[in-house]
Design a protein around this motif. Structure first.
Motif, PDB file in Angstrom:
ATOM      1  N   UNK A   1       0.832  -1.211   0.000  1.00 20.04           N
ATOM      2  CA  UNK A   1       0.000   0.000   0.000  1.00 20.04           C
ATOM      3  C   UNK A   1       0.861   1.254   0.000  1.00 20.04           C
ATOM      4  N   UNK A   2       1.913   1.248   0.821  1.00 18.12           N
ATOM      5  CA  UNK A   2       2.835   2.381   0.869  1.00 18.12           C
ATOM      6  C   UNK A   2       3.494   2.598  -0.501  1.00 18.12           C
ATOM      7  N   UNK A   3       4.009   1.516  -1.079  1.00 21.66           N
ATOM      8  CA  UNK A   3       4.729   1.607  -2.354  1.00 21.66           C
ATOM      9  C   UNK A   3       3.812   2.028  -3.496  1.00 21.66           C
ATOM     10  N   UNK A   4       2.555   1.571  -3.435  1.00 19.99           N
ATOM     11  CA  UNK A   4       1.626   1.837  -4.534  1.00 19.99           C
ATOM     12  C   UNK A   4       1.080   3.256  -4.523  1.00 19.99           C
ATOM     13  N   UNK A   5       0.971   3.857  -3.344  1.00 20.95           N
ATOM     14  CA  UNK A   5       0.255   5.133  -3.182  1.00 20.95           C
ATOM     15  C   UNK A   5       0.721   6.216  -4.154  1.00 20.95           C
ATOM     16  N   UNK A   6       2.023   6.385  -4.281  1.00 22.23           N
ATOM     17  CA  UNK A   6       2.523   7.470  -5.137  1.00 22.23           C
ATOM     18  C   UNK A   6       2.436   7.136  -6.629  1.00 22.23           C
ATOM     19  N   UNK A   7       2.090   5.895  -6.942  1.00 16.84           N
ATOM     20  CA  UNK A   7       2.037   5.481  -8.350  1.00 16.84           C
ATOM     21  C   UNK A   7       0.613   5.445  -8.905  1.00 16.84           C
ATOM     22  N   UNK A   8      -0.365   5.835  -8.093  1.00 20.41           N
ATOM     23  CA  UNK A   8      -1.748   5.796  -8.557  1.00 20.41           C
ATOM     24  C   UNK A   8      -2.043   6.913  -9.537  1.00 20.41           C
ATOM     25  N   UNK A   9      -2.655   6.545 -10.666  1.00 19.60           N
ATOM     26  CA  UNK A   9      -3.164   7.532 -11.617  1.00 19.60           C
ATOM     27  C   UNK A   9      -4.590   7.884 -11.212  1.00 19.60           C
ATOM     28  N   UNK A  10      -5.100   8.982 -11.729  1.00 22.15           N
ATOM     29  CA  UNK A  10      -6.485   9.360 -11.439  1.00 22.15           C
ATOM     30  C   UNK A  10      -7.449   8.291 -11.945  1.00 22.15           C
ATOM     31  N   UNK A  11      -7.092   7.689 -13.068  1.00 23.76           N
ATOM     32  CA  UNK A  11      -7.936   6.619 -13.634  1.00 23.76           C
ATOM     33  C   UNK A  11      -8.068   5.454 -12.649  1.00 23.76           C
ATOM     34  N   UNK A  12      -6.954   5.056 -12.036  1.00 20.79           N
ATOM     35  CA  UNK A  12      -6.974   3.952 -11.084  1.00 20.79           C
ATOM     36  C   UNK A  12      -7.694   4.335  -9.783  1.00 20.79           C
ATOM     37  N   UNK A  13      -7.552   5.589  -9.386  1.00 23.91           N
ATOM     38  CA  UNK A  13      -8.287   6.066  -8.208  1.00 23.91           C
ATOM     39  C   UNK A  13      -9.792   6.022  -8.469  1.00 23.91           C
ATOM     40  N   UNK A  14     -10.179   6.401  -9.681  1.00 26.91           N
ATOM     41  CA  UNK A  14     -11.597   6.358 -10.052  1.00 26.91           C
ATOM     42  C   UNK A  14     -12.112   4.918 -10.056  1.00 26.91           C
ATOM     43  N   UNK A  15     -11.256   4.008 -10.524  1.00 27.29           N
ATOM     44  CA  UNK A  15     -11.627   2.588 -10.560  1.00 27.29           C
ATOM     45  C   UNK A  15     -11.853   2.057  -9.148  1.00 27.29           C
ATOM     46  N   UNK A  16     -10.953   2.426  -8.221  1.00 27.42           N
ATOM     47  CA  UNK A  16     -11.104   1.984  -6.836  1.00 27.42           C
ATOM     48  C   UNK A  16     -12.362   2.567  -6.201  1.00 27.42           C
ATOM     49  N   UNK A  17     -12.644   3.816  -6.504  1.00 26.98           N
ATOM     50  CA  UNK A  17     -13.855   4.449  -5.960  1.00 26.98           C
ATOM     51  C   UNK A  17     -15.101   3.746  -6.467  1.00 26.98           C
ATOM     52  N   UNK A  18     -15.086   3.383  -7.743  1.00 30.67           N
ATOM     53  CA  UNK A  18     -16.232   2.680  -8.329  1.00 30.67           C
ATOM     54  C   UNK A  18     -16.417   1.304  -7.682  1.00 30.67           C
ATOM     55  N   UNK A  19     -15.314   0.598  -7.458  1.00 31.96           N
ATOM     56  CA  UNK A  19     -15.380  -0.709  -6.790  1.00 31.96           C
ATOM     57  C   UNK A  19     -15.939  -0.536  -5.376  1.00 31.96           C
ATOM     58  N   UNK A  20     -15.477   0.495  -4.676  1.00 30.39           N
ATOM     59  CA  UNK A  20     -15.962   0.752  -3.314  1.00 30.39           C
ATOM     60  C   UNK A  20     -17.459   1.046  -3.318  1.00 30.39           C
ATOM     61  N   UNK A  21     -17.925   1.802  -4.321  1.00 31.85           N
ATOM     62  CA  UNK A  21     -19.354   2.094  -4.440  1.00 31.85           C
ATOM     63  C   UNK A  21     -20.160   0.804  -4.649  1.00 31.85           C
ATOM     64  N   UNK A  22     -19.615  -0.089  -5.470  1.00 36.18           N
ATOM     65  CA  UNK A  22     -20.272  -1.386  -5.714  1.00 36.18           C
ATOM     66  C   UNK A  22     -20.295  -2.210  -4.433  1.00 36.18           C
TER      67      UNK A  22
END
Length: 215
Positions: A91-112
């Motif tokens: 999680x630490x290593x991934x945080x700085x590598x997230x694109x807005x597209x991937x953040x949107x994908x995670x938000x959509x999964x969380x909504x589901x």
């Protein structure tokens, strides 16, 4: 179909049945029955079982044959203790590598996930939970850490999906995932790591307190 492709096919089918719980922990895996079931030679079955043994999903005992590996509570808690460290690092290593597209994908999964939670569709919630974590794994540049984590999860997967059935765990799980996403959205790697470690420790606590149900 070549010999290796038959072996790979049987290996994948057996692994799927073990992981989803269709074949139970400690269940015997007779070569003769499996060769008839999958319509392959016993030699092909032997090779597939050896592949599963390497992944710690199967135990092969001399003169007794193969059976699905079962885990003691101590082993499960040790796996989860190690997983907490690895998942926190990821999680630490991934945080700085997230694109807005991937953040949107995670938000959509969380909504589901929220929708499934509200409808009490806990197995569907659990499946999307796995997708949520996969986005984080995919963003992590350290592939060794990801592969080690996936190997640990694979061995425990037949138990993991049951944890969501523990009363109260569903709401707690959703809250933890929401907090993790928020930390990642804010590019707070320290917080993302600590929240992920807390999340896995809570899974570990669930196993510890509900061992008889989960196993």
């Amino acid at each position: 179909m070549g010999i290796m492709s038959k072996t790979d096919s049987v290996y994948k089918m057996l692994k799927s049945e073990i992981v989803n719980g269709s074949i139970k922990p400690s269940q015997n895996l007779p070569e003769k029955e499996l060769s008839e079931k999958y319509e392959v030679s016993r030699n092909t079955i032997k090779k597939a079982l050896l592949m599963l043994e390497k992944e710690n999903l199967v135990i092969i005992e001399p003169n007794k044959g193969a059976k699905v590996r079962a885990y003691s509570l101590t082993e499960v808690l040790e796996y989860l203790e190690l997983r907490a460290v690895l998942e926190g690092f990821i999680a630490r290593s991934a945080t700085i590598h997230f694109t807005q597209e991937k953040l949107n994908e995670m938000q959509e999964i969380l909504n589901i996930m929220k929708g499934h939670l509200e409808q009490n569709e806990l197995l569907l919630y659990s499946q999307n939970n796995q997708k949520f974590h996969k986005v984080i794994y995919d963003a992590c540049p350290n592939r060794t850490a990801v592969e080690m984590t996936l190997a640990l999860k694979s061995q425990m997967s037949k138990y993991n999906m049951k944890t969501i059935l523990i009363p109260g765990r569903d709401a707690q799980s959703f809250s933890e995932h929401s907090a993790i996403l928020s930390a990642i959205q804010n590019k707070n790697a320290d917080l993302a790591e600590s929240l992920m470690i807390l999340h896995i420790h809570n899974v570990r606590k669930t196993f510890s307190e509900n061992y008889s149900f989960l196993f």
